[in-house]
Scaffold this active site. Structure first.
Site, PDB file in Angstrom:
ATOM      1  CB  THR A 176      -0.950  -0.018   1.217  1.00 24.69           C
ATOM      2  OG1 THR A 176      -1.590  -1.289   1.254  1.00 24.69           O
ATOM      3  CG2 THR A 176      -1.991   1.078   1.111  1.00 24.69           C
ATOM      4  CE  LYS A 187      10.904  14.140  19.867  1.00 27.82           C
ATOM      5  NZ  LYS A 187      11.040  15.394  19.109  1.00 27.82           N
TER       6      LYS A 187
HETATM    7  N1   CP Z   1      -2.560  -5.459   0.742  1.00 29.73           N
HETATM    8  C1   CP Z   1      -1.919  -4.727   1.687  1.00 29.73           C
HETATM    9  O1   CP Z   1      -2.517  -3.886   2.380  1.00 29.73           O
HETATM   10  O2   CP Z   1      -0.578  -4.989   1.775  1.00 29.73           O
HETATM   11  P1   CP Z   1       0.437  -4.210   2.707  1.00 29.73           P
HETATM   12  O3   CP Z   1       0.052  -4.506   4.136  1.00 29.73           O
HETATM   13  O4   CP Z   1       1.805  -4.716   2.347  1.00 29.73           O
HETATM   14  O5   CP Z   1       0.267  -2.734   2.424  1.00 29.73           O
END
Ligand code: CP
Length: 305
Positions: A52, A80
């Protein structure tokens, strides 16, 4: 969309999906269109991601935008004690749009309510993953040449899988027959099943993967979401519930395609990868075009000629 944000698949209509998918097709034909050169895209990932985050960053770069952000919070002022509200307000000073993944359900909605710039939800806990949903729709339409009248099987963690929740809801806009395969403990929540019932669509529930393979057009495999289990023993009990092997596809329909939002752990063996029915790596590639379409649409950039 509220404030032009995309927080949930409920924020957009069936007509919006189709506009975005059609635009994504244009980006697939030619991904290098510098129509966002004056924009800064922020990617704030409070939770791990490969596809993503990188596909959003690739999409933004191919459109000519600058990308800022973080892929974990250890080097940020979140460590923090800075609040989500303050983080969003700060980053909105530096960017035109924020792509955010966060472990808490509802965090993206909250961010959209305090942010002066649009928020794109890149996954909030077990709740929603609307951009994955759009790339899943794109992948289904591309492989099946339609979205209506399909038999779609969802396999694995239907309780915690946010990609499943978003996609099931979107597919209730089409004449989908749902085949829901999961351990008893990980059934699709009633809050999501409600959308299927409201549209009077058919759904069938199973515990065995073999029971659905010969009858469906799409097998949507999912990972058991270890990080969402409060009890590690419960995860151990269900973690190997479904493993798709190449030999199991022998009696599948010719048009069947195997999708998976990825990452996979062990739910699809590597011997499936060379089967022409395996579509999960292409599915991830489609994410770039769909995310280009989303960034361009939300930021109001026109494709031109
Ligand atoms: N499909 C998907 O959300 O993959 P990632 O968690 O690698 O972003």
């Amino acid at each position: 969309m509220r404030n032009n944000s995309l927080v949930s698949i409920h924020d957009i209509t069936k007509a919006d999906y189709e506009t975005i998918l059609n635009l994504a097709e244009k980006f697939e034909t030619n991904p290098k269109r510098k129509i966002l050169e004056d924009f800064v895209v922020a990617t704030l990932f409070f939770e791990p991601s490969t596809r993503t985050r990188l596909s959003f960053e690739s999409a933004a770069s191919r459109l000519g935008a600058k990308v800022i952000g973080f892929s974990d919070t250890t080097s940020t002022s979140v460590k923090k004690g800075e609040s989500l509200k303050d983080t969003i307000l700060m980053v909105s000073n530096y960017s035109d749009i924020i792509v955010m993944r966060h472990p808490k359900e509802g965090s993206a909605r909250f961010a959209s309510e305090v942010s002066p710039v649009p928020i794109i939800n890149a996954g909030d806990g077990s709740n929603q993953h609307p951009t994955q949903c759009l790339l899943d729709l794109y992948s289904i339409r591309k492989t099946q040449k339609k979205l209506d009248n399909l038999h779609i099987a969802f396999i694995g963690d239907l309780k915690y899988g946010r990609t499943v929740h978003s996609l099931v809801i979107a597919l209730t806009n089409y004449q989908t027959t749902f085949h829901l395969v999961s351990p008893i403990e990980l059934k699709l929540p009633s809050s999501v099943k409600r959308y299927i019932k409201e549209k009077n669509l058919e759904y069938h529930q199973y515990t065995e993967l073999e029971d659905v393979i010969p009858n469906v057009d799409i097998l949507y495999m999912t990972r058991i979401q270890q990080e969402r289990f409060a009890d590690p023993l419960e995860y151990e009990r269900v973690k190997n519930s479904y493993v798709l092997r190449n030999s199991m596809l022998e009696n599948a329909k010719k048009n069947l395609r195997v999708l998976h939002p990825l990452p996979r752990v062990n739910e699809i063996t590597e011997d499936v990868d060379d089967n022409p029915k395996a579509y999960y790596f292409d599915q991830a590639r489609n994410g770039v075009f769909v995310r280009q379409a989303l960034l361009a649409t939300i930021l109001g950039a026109k494709l031109g000629k």
